[in-house]
Design an enzyme around this catalytic site. Sequence first.
Site, PDB file in Angstrom:
ATOM      1  N   ALA A   1      -0.010 -14.462   2.151  1.00  0.00           N
ATOM      2  CA  ALA A   1      -1.134 -13.720   1.974  1.00  0.00           C
ATOM      3  C   ALA A   1      -0.997 -12.388   2.344  1.00  0.00           C
ATOM      4  O   ALA A   1      -0.191 -11.902   3.167  1.00  0.00           O
ATOM      5  CB  ALA A   1      -1.806 -14.477   3.316  1.00  0.00           C
ATOM      6  N   LYS A   2      -1.557 -11.548   1.697  1.00  0.00           N
ATOM      7  CA  LYS A   2      -1.739 -10.054   2.226  1.00  0.00           C
ATOM      8  C   LYS A   2      -2.675  -9.983   3.095  1.00  0.00           C
ATOM      9  O   LYS A   2      -4.026  -9.588   2.884  1.00  0.00           O
ATOM     10  CB  LYS A   2      -2.007  -9.260   0.791  1.00  0.00           C
ATOM     11  CG  LYS A   2      -1.665  -7.811   0.971  1.00  0.00           C
ATOM     12  CD  LYS A   2      -1.484  -7.197  -0.423  1.00  0.00           C
ATOM     13  CE  LYS A   2      -1.574  -5.541  -0.262  1.00  0.00           C
ATOM     14  NZ  LYS A   2      -0.442  -5.010   0.499  1.00  0.00           N
ATOM     15  N   ALA A   3      -2.257 -10.397   4.385  1.00  0.00           N
ATOM     16  CA  ALA A   3      -3.583 -10.363   5.495  1.00  0.00           C
ATOM     17  C   ALA A   3      -3.449  -8.949   6.378  1.00  0.00           C
ATOM     18  O   ALA A   3      -2.409  -8.564   6.644  1.00  0.00           O
ATOM     19  CB  ALA A   3      -2.883 -11.523   6.224  1.00  0.00           C
TER      20      ALA A   3
END
Length: 312
Positions: A164-166
């Site tokens: 995830a590009k969190a």
Amino acid sequence: MTLPEPSFADRDGKIWMDGELVPWREATTHVLTHTLHYGVGVFEGVRAYSTPDGSQIFRLVDHTRRFFDSAKIMRMEIPYTFEEICEAQKEVFRASNSEEGYIRPLAYYGSEAMGLRAQGLSVHVTIASWPWPSYMDPELQEKGLRVQSSSYTRHHVNISMCKAKAVGHYINSILALSEAVDGGYDEALLLDNEGYVAEGTGENVFLVKNGVIHTPELTSCLDGITRDTVMVFARELGKEVIERRITRDEFYIADEAFFTGTAAEVLPISQLDGRKIGTGSRGPLTERFQTMYLEEVHGHTSAHPDWRTPVS
Ligand code: PPE
């Protein structure tokens, strides 16, 4: 470091916010927004480039897919369809009245509740676009970056969900980058929890040795869209790309090394931990990939028309 002028909060233009374009300065949220406190949010970084057929967004569908995947991993339900988010990115870019720009979709939780147990929070989406011509000093595109192996370990796959590009993941990147910059370097190289090379603070990393290209496996880095683009180019050049565990000393003795990312594009690494890589300047394959990348994003080649989406 000098701050960019004007502030990001004080600009003309429009930001897409929960389904409509609002004046830039009014795109605000409450200080008790959940994401601001706990870091659960997801984002993307996308670029639009000028091409002979007008401005086009590079790999919009892939970025948008990763945005939805990131949200799924974080258990956030984006209250818009895939097509709506694609259209919104085009719309906000058009509203920027620029030929080129960076597009930043962000999904974050509302402020209905505080605490780790908060449930049923609303999910908000904003998309902004601004000109971001060069991420780093333009001369580094030729000279290459001086890089330091970070004292900070990159997230472990079972500590945070690295696919995830969190939002919260970037604490790690910012700690590593500020340490490197304070030490006089241009960028940090993060190692994974076993000490193998993972990625830069906002880039994937590659090395070239004896004509073969190597890059870390996806278990220790973001599934970068620029990484994928360069791997396609490499195969088109008849070059082998090996995804595997790489040690930092393999970089010391590599012929070439470079970073890839939407913001960074393709950037040579001239040295790591005080050791010159190859000749200590941009290597021939790195330069080739830089050229191929720029030709591709600017539509100067017909190799991958499906990678570019017209904005109008
Ligand atoms: N790793 C990380 C940790 C990362 O943040 C990025 C993108 C990449 C690899 C490369 O992924 P891709 O852009 O799909 O090739 N970093 C974004 C944020 C940079 C920022 O400073 O903000 C970007 O490049 O847009």
